[in-house]
Design a protein around this motif. Structure first.
Motif, PDB file in Angstrom:
ATOM      1  N   TRP A 100     -12.445 -11.185  40.327  1.00 47.25           N
ATOM      2  CA  TRP A 100     -14.284 -10.005  40.688  1.00 47.25           C
ATOM      3  C   TRP A 100     -15.449 -10.861  40.332  1.00 47.25           C
ATOM      4  N   ILE A 101     -15.428 -11.706  40.143  1.00 46.39           N
ATOM      5  CA  ILE A 101     -16.481 -12.352  39.692  1.00 46.39           C
ATOM      6  C   ILE A 101     -16.252 -13.413  41.433  1.00 46.39           C
ATOM      7  N   ALA A 102     -15.336 -13.491  42.240  1.00 44.69           N
ATOM      8  CA  ALA A 102     -15.490 -14.009  43.661  1.00 44.69           C
ATOM      9  C   ALA A 102     -16.469 -13.083  44.849  1.00 44.69           C
ATOM     10  N   LEU A 106     -20.048 -14.959  43.858  1.00 38.19           N
ATOM     11  CA  LEU A 106     -19.938 -16.352  44.357  1.00 38.19           C
ATOM     12  C   LEU A 106     -20.405 -16.175  45.900  1.00 38.19           C
ATOM     13  N   ALA A 107     -20.405 -16.306  46.874  1.00 41.22           N
ATOM     14  CA  ALA A 107     -20.910 -15.929  48.137  1.00 41.22           C
ATOM     15  C   ALA A 107     -22.030 -16.254  48.219  1.00 41.22           C
ATOM     16  N   ASP A 108     -22.686 -16.004  47.178  1.00 44.66           N
ATOM     17  CA  ASP A 108     -24.319 -15.759  47.179  1.00 44.66           C
ATOM     18  C   ASP A 108     -24.546 -17.128  46.290  1.00 44.66           C
ATOM     19  N   THR A 109     -23.765 -17.732  45.261  1.00 43.65           N
ATOM     20  CA  THR A 109     -23.382 -18.151  44.478  1.00 43.65           C
ATOM     21  C   THR A 109     -23.787 -19.799  44.855  1.00 43.65           C
ATOM     22  N   VAL A 110     -22.836 -20.485  45.599  1.00 46.49           N
ATOM     23  CA  VAL A 110     -21.923 -21.321  46.292  1.00 46.49           C
ATOM     24  C   VAL A 110     -23.239 -21.869  47.174  1.00 46.49           C
ATOM     25  N   GLU A 123     -13.992 -27.085  44.800  1.00 42.99           N
ATOM     26  CA  GLU A 123     -12.747 -27.071  44.618  1.00 42.99           C
ATOM     27  C   GLU A 123     -12.489 -25.577  43.932  1.00 42.99           C
ATOM     28  N   PHE A 124     -12.415 -24.254  44.426  1.00 43.79           N
ATOM     29  CA  PHE A 124     -12.013 -23.576  43.543  1.00 43.79           C
ATOM     30  C   PHE A 124     -10.503 -22.723  42.606  1.00 43.79           C
ATOM     31  N   PHE A 125     -10.449 -22.642  42.101  1.00 48.75           N
ATOM     32  CA  PHE A 125      -9.359 -21.499  41.442  1.00 48.75           C
ATOM     33  C   PHE A 125      -9.414 -19.895  40.807  1.00 48.75           C
ATOM     34  N   GLU A 126      -8.682 -19.220  41.707  1.00 53.39           N
ATOM     35  CA  GLU A 126      -8.160 -18.377  40.908  1.00 53.39           C
ATOM     36  C   GLU A 126      -7.891 -17.446  40.400  1.00 53.39           C
ATOM     37  N   GLY A 127      -8.348 -17.103  38.986  1.00 55.27           N
ATOM     38  CA  GLY A 127      -7.376 -17.022  38.320  1.00 55.27           C
ATOM     39  C   GLY A 127      -8.102 -16.668  36.551  1.00 55.27           C
ATOM     40  N   LEU A 128      -7.154 -16.069  35.736  1.00 55.00           N
ATOM     41  CA  LEU A 128      -7.366 -15.729  34.367  1.00 55.00           C
ATOM     42  C   LEU A 128      -6.968 -17.413  33.345  1.00 55.00           C
ATOM     43  N   LEU A 129      -7.293 -16.411  32.339  1.00 50.74           N
ATOM     44  CA  LEU A 129      -6.898 -18.139  31.618  1.00 50.74           C
ATOM     45  C   LEU A 129      -5.621 -18.320  31.381  1.00 50.74           C
ATOM     46  N   SER A 130      -4.788 -17.701  31.705  1.00 48.61           N
ATOM     47  CA  SER A 130      -3.646 -18.364  31.867  1.00 48.61           C
ATOM     48  C   SER A 130      -3.129 -19.021  33.211  1.00 48.61           C
ATOM     49  N   VAL A 131      -3.733 -19.169  33.716  1.00 44.01           N
ATOM     50  CA  VAL A 131      -4.346 -21.063  35.180  1.00 44.01           C
ATOM     51  C   VAL A 131      -5.668 -21.527  34.499  1.00 44.01           C
ATOM     52  N   ALA A 132      -6.223 -21.298  34.064  1.00 41.42           N
ATOM     53  CA  ALA A 132      -7.457 -21.504  33.589  1.00 41.42           C
ATOM     54  C   ALA A 132      -6.724 -23.273  32.160  1.00 41.42           C
ATOM     55  N   ASN A 133      -6.488 -22.235  31.019  1.00 40.96           N
ATOM     56  CA  ASN A 133      -6.531 -23.164  30.328  1.00 40.96           C
ATOM     57  C   ASN A 133      -5.451 -24.032  30.245  1.00 40.96           C
ATOM     58  N   PRO A 242     -14.282  -4.131  35.684  1.00 43.61           N
ATOM     59  CA  PRO A 242     -15.693  -4.261  36.093  1.00 43.61           C
ATOM     60  C   PRO A 242     -16.008  -3.236  36.961  1.00 43.61           C
ATOM     61  N   TRP A 243     -17.145  -2.588  36.647  1.00 44.64           N
ATOM     62  CA  TRP A 243     -18.310  -1.917  37.288  1.00 44.64           C
ATOM     63  C   TRP A 243     -18.865  -2.067  38.519  1.00 44.64           C
ATOM     64  N   PRO A 244     -18.911  -4.188  38.258  1.00 41.95           N
ATOM     65  CA  PRO A 244     -19.330  -4.140  39.845  1.00 41.95           C
ATOM     66  C   PRO A 244     -18.330  -4.258  40.653  1.00 41.95           C
ATOM     67  N   LEU A 245     -16.973  -4.858  40.617  1.00 41.24           N
ATOM     68  CA  LEU A 245     -15.905  -4.565  40.657  1.00 41.24           C
ATOM     69  C   LEU A 245     -15.231  -3.408  42.022  1.00 41.24           C
ATOM     70  N   VAL A 246     -15.618  -2.185  41.195  1.00 45.09           N
ATOM     71  CA  VAL A 246     -15.172  -0.474  41.398  1.00 45.09           C
ATOM     72  C   VAL A 246     -16.431  -0.736  42.487  1.00 45.09           C
ATOM     73  N   GLU A 247     -17.732  -0.845  41.962  1.00 45.59           N
ATOM     74  CA  GLU A 247     -18.948  -1.035  43.137  1.00 45.59           C
ATOM     75  C   GLU A 247     -18.506  -1.518  44.465  1.00 45.59           C
ATOM     76  N   VAL A 248     -17.256  -2.759  44.771  1.00 43.31           N
ATOM     77  CA  VAL A 248     -17.515  -3.420  46.072  1.00 43.31           C
ATOM     78  C   VAL A 248     -16.045  -2.376  46.376  1.00 43.31           C
ATOM     79  N   SER A 249     -14.810  -2.124  45.745  1.00 45.43           N
ATOM     80  CA  SER A 249     -13.617  -2.355  45.915  1.00 45.43           C
ATOM     81  C   SER A 249     -13.053  -1.169  46.295  1.00 45.43           C
ATOM     82  N   ALA A 250     -13.903  -0.473  46.088  1.00 42.14           N
ATOM     83  CA  ALA A 250     -12.898   0.862  44.971  1.00 42.14           C
ATOM     84  C   ALA A 250     -13.209   1.838  46.129  1.00 42.14           C
TER      85      ALA A 250
END
Length: 316
Positions: A100-102, A106-110, A123-133, A242-250
């Protein structure tokens, strides 16, 4: 053990064989085989098992691979730190972000980051703690921007809170419970969460216990936002966004927020990195760019941008 031998082990693990490692390291297969043999002689253990389809690492090889990646990563970071002191900012920044951050910041940050550090590759990875840890542990990831694991504030990782956001329960448009107001009306449904198992337990312990509501009969887990959306669109499952994701995708995905009386726990987002590893100049710059993106978005003259960020509260 020598660093070039450890790099050989890393290349073999990632390429799946000697020939692939030779291509990565721009060396001959004979040189790769020799380097691996010398490393095995040094540790006095077999590190790989050769098969007709390539090689796989032994238990000893897997254990050494973790340390090899850490050492190689530290050497790379040391070189980049020296380059930065000389005014040469070439290098690579490896970041993991939750989906949801992506989709939101993300685009404006990059764009902002690349203007300030044009010679840094991302280099970006999409994922949760199971991927990141695992990648944080082996040094192949600089930092992760996402939800911290509940109760995990310990010595292994360091956490820098960035912002929090309110959350909503979501389902497909036309869902039979779309207009319900009580969490109790949702307990007989299947839920699908893009969280880690420990977060699932925290949800059950905090939200349902707090409101004296039965825990849902079944909570499914997915490590992919696209899978979660596909399931929500085609089934009667519900999820927490999260609400930002609701706003952009719902609306785009045919989903809706269910108007619950109960308040779901906020989603806190932190920068998570390995303890004892100082942040590089590129890391600090990227985080600063993300903070500026969120701050400017909250004050934006564009209504749609302010609408997306209205539920976000900066914590720094």
């Amino acid at each position: 053990m020598k660093l070039h031998q450890l790099r050989t082990l890393i290349a073999i693990a990632e390429a799946g064989g000697v020939r692939g490692a030779a291509r990565v390291l721009k060396a001959s297969p004979a040189a790769i085989t020799k380097s691996l043999r010398q490393l095995e002689e040094s540790v006095q253990m077999s590190l790989v098992v050769r098969t007709s389809s390539g090689v796989t690492l032994t238990e000893s090889g897997q254990a050494l691979l973790v340390h090899a990646r850490l050492m190689a990563g530290q050497m790379t970071r040391a070189q980049e730190a020296m380059n930065a002191l000389r005014g040469a900012t070439q290098g690579k920044l490896t970041v993991a972000v939750t989906p949801w951050i992506a989709m939101t910041f993300l685009a404006d940050t990059v764009t902002r980051f690349c203007e300030r550090m044009p010679d840094i590759r991302l280099e970006f990875f999409e994922g949760l703690l199971s991927v990141a840890n695992p990648r944080l542990r082996d040094g192949s990831l600089d930092f992760f921007v996402g939800r911290p694991e509940p109760g995990a504030f310990g010595v292994e990782f360091q956490y820098r809170p960035l912002f929090s956001s309110t959350c909503a329960l979501v389902a497909r448009e036309g869902h039979p419970r779309a207009n319900c107001h009580s969490l109790a009306d949702m307990s007989d449904l299947d839920w699908v969460l893009t969280w880690d198992p420990v977060s699932e337990n925290a949800l059950a312990d905090n939200v349902f216990t707090r409101y004296n509501v039965p825990v849902p009969r079944k909570i499914h887990l997915t490590h992919s936002l696209s899978i979660a959306i596909a399931l929500l669109k085609k089934t009667d499952m519900v999820s927490v966004f999260p609400w930002p994701l609701v706003e952009v995708s719902a609306a785009k995905e045919g989903l809706c927020a269910i108007p619950l009386r109960e308040q779901l726990d906020d989603a806190m987002v932190s920068v998570i990195s390995r303890t004892g590893h100082p942040a590089s100049a590129a890391s600090e710059c990227f985080i600063e760019c993300m903070i500026e993106t969120i701050r400017e978005g909250c004050d934006s003259s564009l209504p749609e941008t302010r609408h997306v960020l209205q539920s976000v509260e900066l914590l720094i």
